[in-house]
Motif scaffolding. Structure first.
Motif, PDB file in Angstrom:
ATOM      1  N   LYS A  42      25.666  77.671 -20.843  1.00  0.00           N
ATOM      2  CA  LYS A  42      25.764  77.383 -20.524  1.00  0.00           C
ATOM      3  C   LYS A  42      26.141  76.374 -19.324  1.00  0.00           C
ATOM      4  N   ALA A  43      25.709  77.643 -18.798  1.00  0.00           N
ATOM      5  CA  ALA A  43      26.160  77.653 -16.538  1.00  0.00           C
ATOM      6  C   ALA A  43      25.126  77.145 -16.110  1.00  0.00           C
ATOM      7  N   ARG A  44      23.714  77.516 -17.031  1.00  0.00           N
ATOM      8  CA  ARG A  44      22.808  76.963 -16.039  1.00  0.00           C
ATOM      9  C   ARG A  44      22.367  75.804 -17.074  1.00  0.00           C
ATOM     10  N   HIS A  45      22.856  74.824 -18.266  1.00  0.00           N
ATOM     11  CA  HIS A  45      22.086  74.538 -18.850  1.00  0.00           C
ATOM     12  C   HIS A  45      20.761  74.453 -19.541  1.00  0.00           C
ATOM     13  N   VAL A  46      20.579  75.920 -20.389  1.00  0.00           N
ATOM     14  CA  VAL A  46      18.731  76.016 -20.699  1.00  0.00           C
ATOM     15  C   VAL A  46      18.669  74.940 -21.565  1.00  0.00           C
TER      16      VAL A  46
END
Lengths: 199, 135
Positions: free
Chosen positions: B56-60
């Motif tokens: 979620k944080a890195r928009h993988v």
């Protein structure tokens, strides 16, 4: 040299896997499937198999294109292969044993299921075709399967979909489902299983 | 396509070698007599939470280049509680949830064909009864 290395790898993998290896690897399985664009959920295969067997023409719940679930069927097929390879070629020196605690051995003997510490088979004797000669075997194998199939779809997921994928994504509904899993499991373990043995 | 078979093989190894596919381990878990199963599920969730937070944080992005999105489950209670309870009854009776069932079939316990057919029947039964069940 290389063969020796392979033999060592095999011996290493044949040891019982501790929880702190198995757990994170399950999370890895979930991640790999997410990376491939899918959500980890094994029980969905029962629905896909129903649809593929013609249930899509009988009931709206099964009006899904089973080919969209092909990836999941392949995961299940892989699990069948994995089970075969692990149980035939990676059993180590201790063989097909479940290393349960002494307390569990004592509890089992108490409810009428005689097991010897250190010699518990991986799958108990009554979970077999022979077990189906008794009503208890039918209750456990066919009854268990029926309840698992019904409950997993009703709850929208099983251990992989709710306990692992759902809780990893901090889904409150999955927590409710997992609490349900445990309430059901505790009920059977404390009130039903003691009535079934010995048989 | 074969990549999914490889994932399945890994899953089979994990659940077989950690003994999570054993009836005895499930019984032990429901008697709270060993940390083993709680350790497997707990560490899977812990690692899973970290993975999902990073996603979620890195928009993988997934292999097709789209951002990985995890759908929220519908916020109701009854289907999870009753469905979960029913599933728990079956899990503890057979000592195997769906993934271990496939794994044990492969390990040569062919009686799990009966479980598989029963599970498909249960799934079909749910499909039929679905309009009348509380969700």
């Amino acid at each position: 040299m290389f063969m020796e290395f392979l033999i060592q790898v095999r011996e290493f993998l044949s040891e019982p896997w501790p929880w702190y290896v198995a757990g994170p690897l399950l999370a890895l399985v979930m991640f790999v499937l997410l990376y491939f664009g899918h959500e980890f959920g094994i029980s969905e295969n029962f629905r896909i198999m129903c649809a593929a067997d013609g249930a899509d023409q009988m009931n709206d719940f099964f009006k899904i294109n089973w080919k969209d679930g092909q990836w999941n069927l392949l995961v299940a097929l892989g699990a069948v292969f994995g089970g075969y390879v692990a149980s035939h070629y990676f059993m180590g020196t201790e063989g097909d044993t479940a290393h349960i605690s002494d307390a569990t051995v004592a509890s089992l003997n108490e409810i009428g299921l005689s097991v010897e510490a250190g010699k518990e088979p991986f799958v108990p004797e009554f979970i077999s075709w022979g077990g189906l000669l008794h009503w208890q075997g039918w209750l456990m194998i066919a009854g268990g399967g029926l309840l698992v199939g019904f409950g997993a779809r009703y709850a929208g997921g099983c251990t992989s979909g709710h306990a692992i994928s759902g809780l990893s994504a901090l889904q409150l509904p999955s927590l409710i489902a997992v609490i349900g899993f445990f309430l059901g499991g505790l009920f059977v373990t404390y009130f039903v299983l003691p009535l079934l043995f010995p048989f | 396509m074969s990549r999914y078979i490889l994932v399945g093989i890994l899953l089979g190894f994990i659940l077989y070698k950690s003994e999570a596919a054993s009836w005895f381990r499930i019984y032990e878990m429901f008697r709270f007599q060993s940390f083993h199963m709680f350790g497997i599920i707990g560490s899977a969730i812990l690692a899973g939470i970290i993975i999902v937070q990073i996603i979620k944080a890195r928009h993988v992005k997934n292999v097709e280049g789209q951002e990985i999105l995890i759908k929220d489950k519908s916020k109701t209670i009854w289907r999870y509680l009753i469905g979960g309870f029913t599933f728990g009854l079956g899990w503890s009776l057979a000592g195997a949830c769906p993934a271990p069932m496939f794994i044990l079939l492969g390990a040569g316990h062919t009686v799990f064909v009966v479980y598989l057919v029963a599970a498909m029947t249960g799934t079909y039964l749910y499909g039929v009864l679905r309009p009348r069940l509380p969700h």
